[in-house]
Motif scaffolding. Structure first.
Motif, mmCIF file in Angstrom:
data_model
loop_
_atom_site.group_PDB
_atom_site.id
_atom_site.type_symbol
_atom_site.label_atom_id
_atom_site.label_comp_id
_atom_site.label_asym_id
_atom_site.label_seq_id
_atom_site.Cartn_x
_atom_site.Cartn_y
_atom_site.Cartn_z
ATOM 1 N N ARG A 194 -22.704 1.954 28.576
ATOM 2 C CA ARG A 194 -24.038 2.437 28.428
ATOM 3 C C ARG A 194 -24.040 3.673 29.616
ATOM 4 O O ARG A 194 -24.562 4.616 29.220
ATOM 5 C CB ARG A 194 -25.275 1.511 28.563
ATOM 6 C CG ARG A 194 -25.490 0.682 27.468
ATOM 7 C CD ARG A 194 -26.068 -0.487 27.991
ATOM 8 N NE ARG A 194 -27.290 -0.151 28.342
ATOM 9 C CZ ARG A 194 -28.542 -0.629 27.632
ATOM 10 N NH1 ARG A 194 -28.302 -0.628 26.161
ATOM 11 N NH2 ARG A 194 -29.628 -0.210 27.849
ATOM 12 N N SER B 127 -33.162 4.352 33.363
ATOM 13 C CA SER B 127 -33.809 3.136 33.084
ATOM 14 C C SER B 127 -32.938 2.269 32.168
ATOM 15 O O SER B 127 -32.526 0.971 32.254
ATOM 16 C CB SER B 127 -35.065 3.183 32.205
ATOM 17 O OG SER B 127 -36.208 3.772 33.218
ATOM 18 N N PRO B 128 -32.345 2.780 30.849
ATOM 19 C CA PRO B 128 -31.598 2.199 30.066
ATOM 20 C C PRO B 128 -30.063 1.863 30.476
ATOM 21 O O PRO B 128 -29.286 1.286 30.132
ATOM 22 C CB PRO B 128 -31.375 2.975 28.657
ATOM 23 C CG PRO B 128 -31.879 4.206 29.209
ATOM 24 C CD PRO B 128 -32.736 4.045 30.346
ATOM 25 N N LEU C 234 -35.493 9.100 32.285
ATOM 26 C CA LEU C 234 -35.402 8.446 31.000
ATOM 27 C C LEU C 234 -33.862 7.862 30.860
ATOM 28 O O LEU C 234 -33.684 6.805 30.551
ATOM 29 C CB LEU C 234 -35.490 9.632 29.850
ATOM 30 C CG LEU C 234 -36.843 9.796 29.609
ATOM 31 C CD1 LEU C 234 -36.993 10.943 28.560
ATOM 32 C CD2 LEU C 234 -37.653 8.815 29.200
ATOM 33 N N ILE D 82 -32.994 -2.983 27.687
ATOM 34 C CA ILE D 82 -33.342 -1.723 26.895
ATOM 35 C C ILE D 82 -32.424 -1.105 25.922
ATOM 36 O O ILE D 82 -31.418 -0.967 26.472
ATOM 37 C CB ILE D 82 -33.841 -0.743 28.066
ATOM 38 C CG1 ILE D 82 -35.089 -1.379 28.762
ATOM 39 C CG2 ILE D 82 -34.450 0.467 27.125
ATOM 40 C CD1 ILE D 82 -35.390 -0.160 29.904
ATOM 41 N N PRO D 83 -32.808 -0.924 24.636
ATOM 42 C CA PRO D 83 -31.724 -0.700 23.652
ATOM 43 C C PRO D 83 -31.432 0.843 24.175
ATOM 44 O O PRO D 83 -32.300 1.513 24.583
ATOM 45 C CB PRO D 83 -32.461 -0.635 22.622
ATOM 46 C CG PRO D 83 -33.504 -1.593 22.445
ATOM 47 C CD PRO D 83 -33.850 -1.357 24.062
ATOM 48 N N LEU E 218 -30.730 3.395 22.295
ATOM 49 C CA LEU E 218 -31.298 4.259 21.745
ATOM 50 C C LEU E 218 -32.598 4.714 22.059
ATOM 51 O O LEU E 218 -33.077 5.708 21.953
ATOM 52 C CB LEU E 218 -31.611 3.803 20.267
ATOM 53 C CG LEU E 218 -32.154 4.888 19.169
ATOM 54 C CD1 LEU E 218 -30.811 5.808 18.964
ATOM 55 C CD2 LEU E 218 -32.215 3.857 17.730
ATOM 56 N N TYR E 219 -33.274 3.714 22.876
ATOM 57 C CA TYR E 219 -34.762 4.264 23.465
ATOM 58 C C TYR E 219 -34.484 5.316 24.748
ATOM 59 O O TYR E 219 -35.416 5.643 25.131
ATOM 60 C CB TYR E 219 -35.206 2.750 24.039
ATOM 61 C CG TYR E 219 -35.828 1.883 23.178
ATOM 62 C CD1 TYR E 219 -35.564 2.079 21.937
ATOM 63 C CD2 TYR E 219 -36.773 1.012 23.549
ATOM 64 C CE1 TYR E 219 -36.149 1.090 20.838
ATOM 65 C CE2 TYR E 219 -37.367 0.086 22.474
ATOM 66 C CZ TYR E 219 -36.850 0.266 21.153
ATOM 67 O OH TYR E 219 -37.587 -0.620 20.168
ATOM 68 N N GLY E 220 -33.335 5.228 25.148
ATOM 69 C CA GLY E 220 -33.061 6.250 26.339
ATOM 70 C C GLY E 220 -32.606 7.619 25.463
ATOM 71 O O GLY E 220 -33.087 8.502 26.021
ATOM 72 N N MET F 242 -33.186 8.672 22.353
ATOM 73 C CA MET F 242 -34.200 9.505 21.488
ATOM 74 C C MET F 242 -35.315 10.257 22.476
ATOM 75 O O MET F 242 -35.404 11.505 21.958
ATOM 76 C CB MET F 242 -34.666 8.421 20.724
ATOM 77 C CG MET F 242 -33.983 7.878 19.463
ATOM 78 S SD MET F 242 -33.084 9.004 18.449
ATOM 79 C CE MET F 242 -34.690 9.752 17.863
ATOM 80 N N PRO F 243 -35.617 9.713 23.338
ATOM 81 C CA PRO F 243 -36.460 10.792 24.169
ATOM 82 C C PRO F 243 -35.855 11.690 24.661
ATOM 83 O O PRO F 243 -36.549 13.011 24.926
ATOM 84 C CB PRO F 243 -37.205 9.471 25.192
ATOM 85 C CG PRO F 243 -36.954 8.313 24.663
ATOM 86 C CD PRO F 243 -35.870 8.509 23.826
#
Length: 239
Positions: A7, A47-48, A44, A54-55, A57-59, A61-62
């Motif tokens: 990640r 955090s992931p 952003l 935290i998926p 993708l949540y990091g 996509m933003p």
């Protein structure tokens, strides 16, 4: 542990790619919306990267959405002068003919101490020597001395110096730089012939530069000195 590593690697590569899209400007040269973009992207991504709950993708996509906004703002500022002033501001003249504009200083929130510090960084010690001082949108102050206070140039002495440009690196650490050879309109065969004048070949050459004066500068591997020889006449320099 492997998941965290992957990640972190993915997000790091993504952020590096986004920063490369922003070009090579330093932090102090970023426009306000570019600086905000950089700060939010870093937050952003953090955090992931540290929390596997935290998926990923949540990091991603933003960050992608912010990149779209950045591209849109860049396009708008490129096409519209009004939008550029709104998003980035515009330069402000702080000093003219040695006189400080008090109103502009107040609007920009700059003190005389800060102004004089920026002047000293530009090599101007006396405020009365300043012809113009401009606060750029990057926050840097550019100071231009009065004409009678600036350094003498060849034009002041009616001199016409020869053509100057950056020297071309033809060989770096034993490797031929093909782009530089093409820029000089020369061939690898010509280069080898020139190096033979120094009793060295390409693999044995640590550094070879061709200046706009037509002089070749060569340093051999394992040898702590430079060798010089004229290879081109000034009229043959075409880069």
């Amino acid at each position: 542990m492997l998941t965290m590593f992957v990640r972190a690697f993915v997000l790091y590569v993504l952020v590096i790619l986004l920063m490369r899209l922003m070009g090579k400007r330093q932090i102090g040269q970023l426009q306000p919306f570019e600086l905000v973009f950089s700060v939010i992207v870093a937050d952003l991504a953090a955090s992931p990267m540290s929390d596997v709950g935290i998926p990923l993708l949540y990091g991603v996509m933003p960050i992608a959405a912010l990149m779209l906004c950045y591209a849109l703002f860049s396009l708008v500022t490129l096409k519209s002068e009004r939008a550029r002033e709104l998003l980035s501001g515009k330069p402000a003249v702080l000093v003219q003919q040695g006189v400080v504009d008090e109103d502009e200083m107040r609007r920009q929130g700059m003190t005389l101490t800060e102004l004089m510090e920026q002047m000293r960084e530009c090599g101007v010690a006396n405020l009365s020597d300043v012809g113009c001082a401009v606060l750029e949108i990057s926050g840097k102050v550019n100071v231009f001395p009065l004409s009678e206070k600036r350094a003498v140039t060849p034009g002041d002495l009616n001199l016409r110096p020869g053509y100057e440009n950056l020297p071309l690196p033809l060989v770096l650490d034993g490797k031929v730089q093909e782009d530089s050879l093409r820029a000089a309109s020369r061939s690898a065969k010509w280069l080898q012939a020139e190096l033979s004048r120094f009793s060295v070949d390409v693999p044995g050459t640590y550094l070879c530069l061709l200046g706009t004066d037509g002089v070749l500068c060569v340093q051999k591997k394992g040898e702590g000195r430079l060798h010089f020889a004229r290879s081109l006449q000034p009229g043959q320099v075409n880069w």
